[in-house]
Structures are given as C-alpha cells and as structure tokens.
Motif scaffolding. Structure first.
Motif, PDB file in Angstrom:
ATOM      1  N   ASP A  54      54.381  45.394  47.442  1.00 29.17           N
ATOM      2  CA  ASP A  54      53.415  46.450  47.131  1.00 29.17           C
ATOM      3  C   ASP A  54      52.026  45.811  47.095  1.00 29.17           C
ATOM      4  OD1 ASP A  54      51.996  48.636  46.295  1.00 29.17           O
ATOM      5  OD2 ASP A  54      53.463  49.269  44.802  1.00 29.17           O
ATOM      6  N   GLU A  55      51.336  45.863  48.218  1.00 26.47           N
ATOM      7  CA  GLU A  55      50.001  45.282  48.311  1.00 26.47           C
ATOM      8  C   GLU A  55      49.012  46.027  47.431  1.00 26.47           C
ATOM      9  OE1 GLU A  55      47.149  42.553  49.626  1.00 26.47           O
ATOM     10  OE2 GLU A  55      49.324  42.580  49.929  1.00 26.47           O
ATOM     11  N   GLY A  56      49.154  47.346  47.355  1.00 27.77           N
ATOM     12  CA  GLY A  56      48.232  48.134  46.535  1.00 27.77           C
ATOM     13  C   GLY A  56      48.322  47.785  45.067  1.00 27.77           C
ATOM     14  N   LEU A  57      49.532  47.613  44.547  1.00 26.72           N
ATOM     15  CA  LEU A  57      49.700  47.242  43.143  1.00 26.72           C
ATOM     16  C   LEU A  57      49.164  45.837  42.884  1.00 26.72           C
ATOM     17  CD1 LEU A  57      50.771  47.899  40.348  1.00 26.72           C
ATOM     18  CD2 LEU A  57      53.011  47.045  41.066  1.00 26.72           C
ATOM     19  N   ALA A  58      49.354  44.946  43.858  1.00 25.75           N
ATOM     20  CA  ALA A  58      48.825  43.592  43.694  1.00 25.75           C
ATOM     21  C   ALA A  58      47.300  43.605  43.609  1.00 25.75           C
ATOM     22  CB  ALA A  58      49.289  42.707  44.854  1.00 25.75           C
ATOM     23  N   GLU A  59      46.664  44.396  44.473  1.00 27.72           N
ATOM     24  CA  GLU A  59      45.209  44.478  44.424  1.00 27.72           C
ATOM     25  C   GLU A  59      44.735  45.169  43.147  1.00 27.72           C
ATOM     26  OE1 GLU A  59      43.220  43.009  46.368  1.00 27.72           O
ATOM     27  OE2 GLU A  59      44.722  42.310  47.793  1.00 27.72           O
ATOM     28  N   ALA A  60      45.475  46.180  42.682  1.00 32.68           N
ATOM     29  CA  ALA A  60      45.110  46.834  41.425  1.00 32.68           C
ATOM     30  C   ALA A  60      45.244  45.871  40.249  1.00 32.68           C
ATOM     31  CB  ALA A  60      45.988  48.068  41.215  1.00 32.68           C
ATOM     32  N   TRP A  61      46.303  45.074  40.261  1.00 30.47           N
ATOM     33  CA  TRP A  61      46.462  44.075  39.189  1.00 30.47           C
ATOM     34  C   TRP A  61      45.332  43.054  39.224  1.00 30.47           C
ATOM     35  CZ3 TRP A  61      47.179  38.784  39.487  1.00 30.47           C
ATOM     36  CH2 TRP A  61      47.520  38.144  38.286  1.00 30.47           C
ATOM     37  N   LEU A  62      44.953  42.613  40.441  1.00 27.37           N
ATOM     38  CA  LEU A  62      43.863  41.656  40.552  1.00 27.37           C
ATOM     39  C   LEU A  62      42.556  42.259  40.061  1.00 27.37           C
ATOM     40  CD1 LEU A  62      42.865  38.901  41.489  1.00 27.37           C
ATOM     41  CD2 LEU A  62      42.579  39.852  43.782  1.00 27.37           C
ATOM     42  N   ARG A  63      42.333  43.551  40.404  1.00 33.62           N
ATOM     43  CA  ARG A  63      41.115  44.207  39.911  1.00 33.62           C
ATOM     44  C   ARG A  63      41.142  44.334  38.392  1.00 33.62           C
ATOM     45  NH1 ARG A  63      36.200  44.734  41.733  1.00 33.62           N
ATOM     46  NH2 ARG A  63      36.874  45.560  43.740  1.00 33.62           N
ATOM     47  N   ALA A  64      42.303  44.575  37.803  1.00 36.75           N
ATOM     48  CA  ALA A  64      42.400  44.658  36.347  1.00 36.75           C
ATOM     49  C   ALA A  64      42.097  43.309  35.700  1.00 36.75           C
ATOM     50  CB  ALA A  64      43.793  45.151  35.948  1.00 36.75           C
ATOM     51  N   VAL A  65      42.617  42.219  36.295  1.00 35.27           N
ATOM     52  CA  VAL A  65      42.292  40.883  35.774  1.00 35.27           C
ATOM     53  C   VAL A  65      40.796  40.621  35.888  1.00 35.27           C
ATOM     54  CG1 VAL A  65      42.662  38.417  36.132  1.00 35.27           C
ATOM     55  CG2 VAL A  65      44.589  39.979  36.248  1.00 35.27           C
ATOM     56  N   GLN A  66      40.216  41.048  37.003  1.00 32.17           N
ATOM     57  CA  GLN A  66      38.778  40.872  37.195  1.00 32.17           C
ATOM     58  C   GLN A  66      37.989  41.641  36.139  1.00 32.17           C
ATOM     59  OE1 GLN A  66      37.268  42.413  40.879  1.00 32.17           O
ATOM     60  NE2 GLN A  66      35.912  40.664  41.175  1.00 32.17           N
ATOM     61  N   CYS A  67      38.394  42.877  35.872  1.00 24.52           N
ATOM     62  CA  CYS A  67      37.715  43.662  34.839  1.00 24.52           C
ATOM     63  C   CYS A  67      37.888  43.036  33.458  1.00 24.52           C
ATOM     64  CB  CYS A  67      38.247  45.099  34.846  1.00 24.52           C
ATOM     65  SG  CYS A  67      37.821  46.040  36.319  1.00 24.52           S
ATOM     66  N   ALA A  68      39.081  42.497  33.195  1.00 24.33           N
ATOM     67  CA  ALA A  68      39.312  41.856  31.901  1.00 24.33           C
ATOM     68  C   ALA A  68      38.402  40.639  31.734  1.00 24.33           C
ATOM     69  CB  ALA A  68      40.776  41.452  31.772  1.00 24.33           C
ATOM     70  N   GLN A  69      38.270  39.818  32.791  1.00 24.80           N
ATOM     71  CA  GLN A  69      37.378  38.659  32.712  1.00 24.80           C
ATOM     72  C   GLN A  69      35.929  39.080  32.562  1.00 24.80           C
ATOM     73  OE1 GLN A  69      38.515  35.293  32.798  1.00 24.80           O
ATOM     74  NE2 GLN A  69      36.434  35.001  32.058  1.00 24.80           N
ATOM     75  N   LEU A  70      35.541  40.126  33.272  1.00 20.01           N
ATOM     76  CA  LEU A  70      34.173  40.632  33.180  1.00 20.01           C
ATOM     77  C   LEU A  70      33.861  41.129  31.773  1.00 20.01           C
ATOM     78  CD1 LEU A  70      31.490  41.630  34.378  1.00 20.01           C
ATOM     79  CD2 LEU A  70      32.706  43.655  35.192  1.00 20.01           C
ATOM     80  N   ALA A  71      34.744  41.968  31.218  1.00 19.93           N
ATOM     81  CA  ALA A  71      34.515  42.483  29.871  1.00 19.93           C
ATOM     82  C   ALA A  71      34.586  41.373  28.830  1.00 19.93           C
ATOM     83  CB  ALA A  71      35.542  43.575  29.557  1.00 19.93           C
ATOM     84  N   HIS A  72      35.492  40.414  29.025  1.00 20.49           N
ATOM     85  CA  HIS A  72      35.622  39.293  28.093  1.00 20.49           C
ATOM     86  C   HIS A  72      34.336  38.472  28.045  1.00 20.49           C
ATOM     87  CE1 HIS A  72      37.087  35.202  26.933  1.00 20.49           C
ATOM     88  NE2 HIS A  72      37.763  35.893  26.050  1.00 20.49           N
ATOM     89  N   ASP A  73      33.782  38.152  29.212  1.00 21.05           N
ATOM     90  CA  ASP A  73      32.548  37.361  29.250  1.00 21.05           C
ATOM     91  C   ASP A  73      31.373  38.130  28.660  1.00 21.05           C
ATOM     92  OD1 ASP A  73      34.017  35.408  30.415  1.00 21.05           O
ATOM     93  OD2 ASP A  73      33.190  35.632  32.425  1.00 21.05           O
TER      94      ASP A  73
END
Length: 702
Positions: A54-73
């Motif tokens: 599931d490429e779409g779920l993988a990209e969504a998970w990566l975007r969620a990690v990116q958002c988590a790092q962004l909000a964390h910083d």
C-alpha cells in the motif's frame, strides 16, 4: 537580436522566488527526533509499509511522521522562548527590592514604556488633585512594580505549563507511529525448496513488488495494514487534539447536516493537521509544498472535497488522494529528506503559542536605551562639532588639528619607539667600538712601563745587603697591601711579581730615609721614593678608570634597554595578538562541556520528578485531585522532553567542533543513548540509561 525584456523579468522573478528554497535547503537544523524516530528507523518502517503493498498508506504514514517532527520542533522552540523570558523575569524579580523593581519597570523597558508610565503617573496626579478639590477619582489605583513582575511570572508559568502538556500529548500521540511491522518473506521466482531462487522487487521498489503479489482478504498483511492505518489515524488525531488544546482552534466536523457522518479520510485528517500548524510561505517551501490545482497551497490541498483514502489494504495505490496531497516534492519521498524538510519548515515557521507582548522581556536595546540615547546625543554633538569646524563651515580647524595630531603621533613614535630602539642598536653595534675612553690602554701601558723602569733603576742603585732577601720579601709582603695589590688579577693594572719586588725595595729605602727626613730629602733618596710612589698611584688610578669605563658601558646598555621597554612591549603585544588571530587556541574540552553537563543534571531532575509523578495514585483521591495528578504527570513528561531536547542541542553544538566519524569518537553510541531516552519508557528505565551515560561518556565527567 532584440532583448526580450519581459522574458528577462520573468526569469529574474522566478530566480528571486527560488531564493528562499535555496536558503532553506542549504541549512538544516539538527534537532531531537520525535519519539526516537530518526532517519534510519523511519526508513526501515517505510520500506516495511511499502513491502506490504500500500504505497498510499506508506506515504500517509511518512507525512504523519513529518508533521509530528514539525510540531515537535515548533513546540520545543516555543517552550525555549517562554523559558528564556520566564528565567529573565524570575532573575529580575529576585535581584532587588521595591526601588530596584520600580526603577527597572520605569527606565529599562524602552522609551515608549517610559513615556506611557510618565503619562499614566501624570494622569493619576491630576486625578488626585481633582479629588482633593472635591472631585472623584475613577479608575484610580495601580499595581506596584513588584506585582507587575509577579504577574508576568505567573502568566509565563501558565503558558509554559500549557506548552509542556501539549508537548507531552504530542509525544504520546507520535508514539503510535512506531509501528511493529515484520516484513513479508520474499516470493520464490520458480521452483520450490531450499535451492529455489528468490525474486527481488522490481525497479518500482517495494511498493511495486507488493502490488504484484497483493495480499488477499483476511491475510496477515491486510491485518497489518489495517493496524497501521488505525495507528496513523490515532497519531494524527492525538496530535490535532494536542495542538487544538494549546491554540484553542478546533475545526467543526464536516458532513451533511443530520444523519450519520462518515469518518473523515486519512488525507482529510492530515490536511486539517497541517492547516492547524499554519505554515508560513518560507516554511511551506521548506516542506516541499507545491501549489495545488485550484489555487490551494500547502502540503495538502484545501478540503473542498477531500479525496478518500482506501479503506481496504488491497486497494491500489492510485486510488489514494491526488499527487499534490500526499507526495513529497523535497527529496523523492525518502525518510531522511522528509525529516530534513520538516526541520527546515519548523525553523522558518512562527510560534504556535507566541509569548504575550506584555510578558516579553525587554530587548537589550530597550534595557539600555538611556545609555544608547546618551551615546547617540554625544555622537550627534560630535558630528555637529565636526561640521562646524570643517571646510563645510569655512573653517580650517579640522585640518590644523589633524596636522597637529599627526605631528604629535609621529613625535611620540620617534621619541618612545624609534629612538630607544636606535639607541639599543647603537649601543650594541657602534658605541662600544667608537666611544672615546677616559684612559686608553696605550696610556696605561706607557705609565706602567715607566714605573717598571723607575723601579729597576732604583733597585740597581740600592743593591740588597746580607739580609736583603728577607727584607725584600718582607717589603714585598708589606707592599702587598698597596693599592696595586687590591686590583683584581684580571684587571689591566694588576701588579706582577717584578713590580711588587721593586716596590718592596722602594718602600724599604723610603722607611730608612724617613728616620732622617731632612738629610734624606737633601742628600738621600726620599724625594725619589716619593716620586716613584706617585707614579705607582697614577698607574693604579688608570687601572681603576679602565674598569670604571667598562662599568659605564654596561650601565648605558641597561638604560637603553629600559628606555626601549615600551616599544618592545608594544611590539610583543602586537605579535601575540597577531599570532592568536592567525593561530587560535584550541577550546578547553572541560570548559566547553559545562553546558552539556548542566543540561544532563537538569534532565536528571526532570526524570526524578517524572518518576514521582508516575507513582501509583491513591484510589481514594477526589476527581479534582486525580485531574491535578494527571496534569502534573503530563507536565513532568513534557518537562523531560524539553530537557532532553536541550541536552541534545548542547551535545550537537559540542560535537560540531569535534570528529564524529572516526572510530575514536563516542558520538554515535551517545546519539543512540539519546534516542533511547527519547523513546517511550518508564522513568526508572530512563534513569538507568541516564546513569549509564554519566558513568560511560567522558563528556559528562568533571
């Protein structure tokens, strides 16, 4: 060939528009990975998700990690700013009493605040005067300077508490992104058994390979995909709840009025989270966002009709949202590029919870505005004075003063630098050779030879008698106390044995003639003996003058060196400063590691507070007490995350000046220990890791 001005202008505008992208791609801050999800771990889990098909779920998970790092910083940046302002007001509050606080609040907050305070004080005085005459004083009363400082401290403490709670909730939500996935076994290309060849994924990557052999309904891969999608949804919703609780900006649920509402898609929830982060244009460029069709900007398109993500794991990747919604454009969708883009976006974004202007600490310019105003007034007066005495006003005072100053500097250099150095050079190379001596060596040798001849003639005229040897010896012994005998043996006038023996004969005859002075003076050798002694005294005096000349030469050299000390000192100071500028000293490792050790001590205190807060609660607590205990636990977890991020930043700054890649560097194992501290775990486990780090790594040892 005509120049197309419009085309050139269009290219110039495009180049200027790309400058922010070039800037944010050059500089990437190194911040603490959220929940220990660094580039390696994120890439591993991304490959595992793509391998499930599931490429779409993988990209969504990566975007969620990116958002988590962004909000964390961004939360850490806001918490650092609030902690800085709070520390300043606490230090100022503890620095003095009421008069010190009043003077600070009146004079150290800038000219605007000073004018406002003076105007408010004038209005209060006018109201007091009206009240004394029989009027009324409405709205009278004001807090003291100490109360105003305490109000700022309380406000910043509350804001810090909210930020730590939001950071703790965000960390707990991001913990759902740490998926427990086991990669699918490779598919045999042909044949069976241990000797069969194994087929690698195609050029499309793990996603293509997974799509070729998509799992059927109810398989283990489908259950893993469903669990991963649920975890991503929980993480996104938890992060939204944390940010909405901090900012108070909650979005109304979308859907038809009345009737059951379908759950929003994963793309819609990610879009709401990114809108809640409210990226600036530069931060959007850093995140790799492109303009979506229809004029929407951002990593996700505006949610008019959000695209629905597939609910079944076997759905193809093309059925997910459009490419402008979930596909990263800042690095090809890799984990490292996504996390770097999130860090750059956080660095270029504004605060999520800005410090109130009333509670912000005054800047250095505001605190010292009186000093700067006095310096500015002095500079203005100096400029007016220069203009008044310059050629612009028809005066030659500046030219005359400049010539006099140059002449004075030249005279000072010539007197205190050039002349002493020239004197030392002359003393060393010229004066010793050309200085005329008071008594030359030739004169001394001539006088000494004359004395020797006088003594020889006198000895020939007075041959020794039968007891003359003993008398001569006794006379020589008595003559040893003469001035010539007191001259050192290395002096030019030192007495030799012949002169000593001759002076012995003279002194014996002199003693004999003194018994009958008149007869000896008229018919004896008394006058001759006296003249020989005068010649002897002359020889001794010339020897002493030669020795004195040597002493004077040595003293002149010493005085010349003393006169040249300022020039020598200035030259040595200039040489030392130039050497320090060209060859800087290596930093002291113990002194450079002090901030890291202090941050490590602060982390230990925060972990101890977290262990106390994680202790089992009393079941008999009231709801209010239970809520307070939960609030304290959340604040303790946020404080640990904040202290850990500060420690990580101090260590990154410390090891930026050292070697990180050699086998002698301890940065890699130290970074692994920091990621273990950032990962979820109990306070006791983290304290054990903390103690091991203190015992193992030299950077934490005093």
């Amino acid at each position: 060939m005509e120049l197309d001005v419009q085309a050139v202008q269009a290219r110039l505008r495009a180049a200027l528009a790309d400058l922010p992208k070039v800037y944010v791609y050059i500089s990437t801050p190194d911040t603490l990975p959220v929940c220990g999800l660094d580039g390696v771990r994120v890439q591993d889990q991304l490959f595992a998700l793509r391998a499930l098909g599931d490429e779409g779920l993988a990209e969504a998970w990566l975007r969620a990690v990116q958002c988590a790092q962004l909000a964390h910083d961004r939360l850490l940046s806001d918490l650092t700013a609030v902690d800085k302002h709070l520390t300043f007001w606490r230090r100022t509050l503890a620095a003095g009493g009421g008069w010190a606080h009043a003077s600070f609040m009146l004079l150290a907050r800038g000219p605007g605040a000073f004018a406002a305070d003076v105007a408010a004080a004038s209005r209060r005085l006018l109201r007091l005067a009206g009240l004394a005459e029989g009027g009324t004083a409405e709205g009278e009363g004001g807090s003291s300077a100490t109360d105003l400082m305490q109000q700022r401290v309380l406000l910043l403490r509350e804001l810090r508490s909210r930020l730590t709670v939001a950071l703790a909730e965000l960390t707990q939500a991001a913990d759902h992104l740490r998926l427990d996935l086991s990669p699918s076994p490779p598919v045999p290309a042909h044949g069976h058994g241990s000797g069969a060849a194994w087929r690698l994924p195609s050029r499309g990557g793990f996603a293509a390979g997974g799509a070729a052999g998509a799992p059927g309904p109810g398989s283990g891969a489908e259950r893993q995909l469903q669990a991963a999608e649920a975890a991503v949804r929980r993480a996104v919703r938890g992060m939204r709840a944390a940010l909405e609780g901090l900012t108070g900006a909650a979005e109304a649920p979308q859907g038809p009025a009345g009737g059951p509402r379908s759950p929003p898609s994963l793309a819609a929830e990610l879009g709401a989270l990114l809108r809640l982060l409210a990226l600036r244009p530069l931060a959007a460029h850093a995140l790799g966002a492109e303009e979506a069709q229809g004029g929407a900007q951002g990593p996700l398109a505006a949610e008019g009709k959000p695209a629905q993500a597939p609910t079944q794991a076997s759905a193809p990747a093309e059925a997910v949202a459009p490419a402008s919604e979930l596909v990263l454009s800042s690095g090809g969708g890799t984990a490292r590029s996504a996390l770097s883009a999130a860090r750059r976006a956080a660095a270029l974004s504004g605060p999520l919870a800005a410090v109130p202007a009333a509670a912000a600490m005054p800047s250095s310019l505001q605190r010292h505005w009186l000093r700067y105003a006095a310096a500015g007034a002095a500079l203005a007066y100096g400029g007016w004075f220069l203009v008044r005495h310059s050629r612009l006003a028809g005066s030659d005072d500046l030219d005359r003063w400049l010539r006099e100053a140059v002449a004075a500097v030249r005279s000072a250099l010539a007197t205190h630098v050039a002349a002493p150095l020239a004197a030392v050079s002359d003393e060393l190379f010229t004066t010793f050779r050309q200085r005329p001596a008071i008594v030359s060596s030739a004169d001394f040798e001539s006088s000494r030879g004359s004395l020797a001849r006088m003594l020889a003639d006198f000895a020939a005229d007075h041959p020794p008698g039968p007891g003359g040897a003993g008398a001569g010896a006794g006379a020589a012994g008595s003559g040893s106390g003469s001035p010539s005998a007191l001259v050192p043996s290395d002096a030019p006038g030192s007495a030799d044995p012949a002169l000593a023996a001759g002076m012995g004969v003279v002194m014996r005859a002199y003693e004999e003639e003194l018994r009958r002075p008149l007869r000896g003076l008229l018919a004896g050798d008394l006058a001759r003996a006296l003249l020989i002694q005068v010649q002897h005294v002359k020889v001794d005096g010339e020897a002493a003058m030669l020795r004195l000349d040597q002493i004077l030469r040595a003293n002149e050299l010493t005085m010349s060196l003393l006169a040249a000390l300022p020039a020598l000192g200035a030259s040595l100071a200039a040489a030392a400063g130039l050497a320090r500028l060209l060859i800087p000293r290596a930093p002291d490792p113990r002194r450079a590691a002090v901030p890291a050790r202090l941050a490590m001590a602060g982390l230990e205190v925060a972990l101890e507070a977290l262990r106390t807060a994680q202790a089992p609660a009393d079941p008999l607590l009231s709801p209010e007490q239970a809520a307070a205990a939960a609030q304290a636990l959340a604040e303790a977890e946020g404080e640990v995350a904040f202290r850990l991020a500060r420690l990580y930043g101090e260590l990154v700054a410390l090891y930026a000046r050292a070697d990180r890649t050699s086998r002698f560097s301890d940065w890699r194992p130290l970074a692994e220990e920091l990621l273990r501290l950032a990962a979820p775990g109990s306070a006791a486990e983290r304290l054990a890791v903390h103690g091991r780090m203190v015992r193992t790594y030299s950077v934490f040892k005093t």
